[in-house]
Structure formats: C-alpha cells, structure tokens
Design an enzyme around this catalytic site. Structure first.
Site, PDB file in Angstrom:
ATOM      1  N   GLU A  99      43.510  33.121  31.065  1.00 25.09           N
ATOM      2  CA  GLU A  99      42.695  31.975  31.540  1.00 25.09           C
ATOM      3  C   GLU A  99      42.013  31.318  30.334  1.00 25.09           C
ATOM      4  O   GLU A  99      40.815  31.384  30.169  1.00 25.09           O
ATOM      5  CB  GLU A  99      41.668  32.442  32.584  1.00 25.09           C
ATOM      6  N   GLU A 102      38.673  41.590  37.686  1.00 24.91           N
ATOM      7  CA  GLU A 102      37.235  41.688  37.407  1.00 24.91           C
ATOM      8  C   GLU A 102      36.532  42.837  38.146  1.00 24.91           C
ATOM      9  O   GLU A 102      35.514  42.654  38.812  1.00 24.91           O
ATOM     10  CB  GLU A 102      36.577  40.348  37.730  1.00 24.91           C
TER      11      GLU A 102
END
Ligand code: G3I
Length: 372
Positions: free
Chosen positions: A263, A158
């Site tokens: 995820e 991220e």
C-alpha cells in the site's frame, strides 16, 4: 448543452492523457517486468468502469491490481446470509481482461467488519467455535468464488500493535492468536494454489516486524502456508528511513517468505500524528498549517517527492529477489485516502500520477531506477 460540453472535455482529456502515455517510451509494467509485479489499488468507480480517464492507465501501467475497499467483509458480506458480489466480480473480470495478477484484500481485519461476526443475539461475544464457523463460511464463500482467479490474499490484516504485541481486536479477545492460524487454514483449504499473505502497516518498526516474524513462525510451526508478509508503505517524505525499510525487508526474508510492498503512498503534507498510524480511527483535525498545498504542489516539493521515490525504488531494485510486488495505494493523487486521513479535506500528492492522470516527476524517477 452542458452535458455535451462535459463529454467533449472528457474525451479531450482522455485523448490528451492517452496520447501522453503513448508518447512515453515505456510503462511501469514493462520497466519492472523482470523485477517484481507493480500494482495499484482501484476503487469502485474504476472497477465498475465509471472512471474512463483511469481505465487505460490502470491497464497499461500496472501488472497487478488490488481492491481498495470492495472485497472487505462489511462490503461483500454485510449480513450473515447476504453477499454482494457484483463489484467484486467486476474487479476479478477487469484483472483477467488486463492480464494482471489479481490480489484479494482482505479476508480477516478488525476494521470494516460487521458487528454480527462477533456477537450473539444478546450482543455478547460468541465462543471461538462460533467465530471460527463464521470465518470459515466467509472465507470459503468469498475466496472459493474466486478460486484460481485471485492470485494472492491478504488473509489477515493488521493484527499487531506497533510494539509487536497482538492488537486487542475482537478476533483476539475471542480466540487469542489462534484466529490467524484458522484464517490461513481456511483460505488454503478453499484455494490451495492461492498465495497467502499477512499484511500490516508501520512494519519499518523493528518491534512490529518482530511481531510479524512471530506470526510467520507460528503459521509454519502449524504447517500453514504463508508466502509473503505485506509491508504497507504509507510513508512520508522524511520517514521511515531507507535503512529502517531495508532492515525489515532483510529480517522478514530470513524467515523464508517474500516481502510485498502492499500500500505505497508518500504523503507530502505535515504529519499531525506522533505514531504514523494508518488505523482509520486515529484521526486529526485539519488546519491550514497542515494543508499547505491547496492551490497546487510547488515544483520544489515535486522534486523532493521524486527523489524520495527514487531512493525507495533504488532499495526495492536492490532487493528485487526478496520482493514479490510493489502496489501503489491508488491510481492518481485525487483518489488517495491520504486526502482525508489523518485529517479530512486535505490536498495531498502521495502518488505518481497527478489529478489529470499525468505522470509526475516521481514516475519518471522510478522508471529511471530500473536502468541503474
Ligand atoms: O462507500 C461509502 C459511501 O457509500 C458513503 O457515502 C461514504 C460516506 O463517507 O463512505 C463510503 O465508504 C468509505 C470507503 O472508504 C469507500 O470510499 C468509508 O467511509 C471509508 O472509511 C473507507 O476508507 C477506506 C479505509 O481503508 C477504511 O478503513 C479507504 O478508502 C482505504 O484506502 C483504506 O485502506 C486501508 C487498507 O484497506 C488497509 N490498510 C490501511 C489502509 C488505510 O486505512
């Protein structure tokens, strides 16, 4: 007396859940054996053997595991000279015992990282050579400990904003985007055989995936190994579209890297956010109108969830040559972080096993996509 009854009930539930899994003709692990790895994130209780109902499910259904929280910097290396490896060692041992592909998550991330990594004794940001020394020691110690055991690392997690620009993390403030190159350099040096990934959420957004393409090209230009880009699948019943997901898979594949769906969970609850953020600090207030299924999930929504997973796995099967792994972010609905994000205390149903560890309609719909 009460503990005796509880243990009897637990054994009965375990028998029922195991029996029901045994009744099924196949498992996810067997069904997708020729397609891609199929994994799940597991939590501390499951890693340390304290979740007996999940144990056989994790071993039988999944060919890969990911650590939901226990290998993150703040957990495994909370102080400069303090490492806590017990749970991480148990995690790797579990994956080995289950003959699973073991994922490392995550080495460099702006969240769940101790403050001391970035500052000096006056709490001022350190120079980049100091930051690099701290990153190098962390990566060498953690990835080095599991050399040859952890098959692939989310090296950087991220680092992008949704518009594709660099997130203004303290890594970036100190070192610009060079910290990404250094993280991959250190990871590869300490475990040359490990696969290395860049991982991020909302990667269905064209501008964000363009940012990821820029990172891949930067790494390749610097001669750094990168095997795949992780597309976190924190999605919803109605977004993103199959077309948006497919476009990103194709864009990334053109860069000569695999795509891993890292995820995956599909929230069935109203989304109180405008930006679909998975950034843990982007929270919302709970209320009844965004938490409608506290007494169970209506069958109509179970069916909608099954159809959504069927469509998504239809796309994954179509591009199984480009996809290395699909990992669910949790074993069963009761484990999901979505019960507390973006609003705390909700009852969500984003995974494919229910709170009794039973397969949901979505599970069977996913299995069916393999035969089509
Ligand atoms: O372990 C402590 C416990 O001792 C304490 O009593 C409790 C008090 O609230 O907190 C516990 O730690 C929590 C941890 O999960 C373990 O349950 C943290 O508060 C909580 O913030 C943490 O949330 C995790 C979140 O990352 C943190 O950013 C979620 O479980 C986890 O699913 C989530 O996963 C991230 C991925 O790593 C990266 N991609 C986005 C995804 C969602 O944010």
């Amino acid at each position: 007396m009460k503990s005796f009854l509880v243990s009897i009930l637990g054994a009965l539930l375990l028998f029922v859940s195991t029996a029901s899994v045994a009744q099924k003709k196949t498992t996810l692990r067997k069904a997708f054996k020729k397609s891609f790895l199929i994994g799940t994130a597991i939590n501390s209780r499951q890693i340390n053997g304290r979740d007996s109902l999940a144990k056989s499910l994790i071993a039988n259904e999944f060919s890969s595991i990911s650590p939901e929280n226990d290998l993150k910097w703040s957990v495994i290396h909370p102080q400069p000279k303090e490492y806590k490896f017990e749970t991480a060692d148990n995690y790797v041992a579990l994956g080995k015992a289950n003959k699973q592909f073991i994922v490392g998550h995550t080495l460099v991330w702006h969240s769940q990282v101790p403050n001391w990594v970035f500052v000096d004794s006056n709490n001022a940001l350190v120079a980049k050579d100091v930051l690099y020394q701290r990153m190098k020691e962390h990566i060498e110690t953690v990835a080095g400990r599991y050399k040859g055991k952890i098959g692939g690392w989310d090296v950087v997690n991220e680092a992008l904003n949704d518009d594709g620009t660099m997130r203004n993390s303290r890594y970036y403030q100190i070192a610009g985007d060079e910290f990404i190159v250094k993280a991959f350099e250190y990871a590869h040096a300490v475990d040359p055989k490990a696969e290395l990934y860049y991982n991020d959420y909302n990667m269905y957004k064209p501008e964000k995936v363009d940012g990821a393409v820029r990172i891949v090209r930067m790494l390749k230009e610097k001669g750094q190994r990168i095997d795949a880009v992780g597309m976190q699948g924190h999605w919803h019943l109605d977004s993103p579209t199959i077309e948006e997901i497919e476009k990103s898979i194709l864009t990334l594949s053109k860069e000569g890297v695999k795509v891993v769906i890292t995820e995956l969970d599909i929230s069935v609850l109203p989304n109180p956010q405008r930006n679909n953020s998975s950034n843990i600090t982007d929270v919302a207030q709970n209320s009844q109108n965004i938490n409608p299924y506290t007494n169970g999930l209506p069958d109509s929504v179970q069916v909608a969830l099954a159809k959504r997973y069927e469509a998504i796995f239809g796309l994954f099967n179509k591009h199984k040559d480009k996809i290395g792994r699909v990992t669910f972010w949790g074993v069963q609905d009761g484990n999901s972080w979505k019960n507390n994000f973006p609003a705390r205390g909700r009852t969500d149903y984003p995974l494919i096993f229910d709170r009794s560890h039973q397969p949901k309609k979505a599970y069977y719909a996913i299995i069916e996509t393999v035969n089509k």
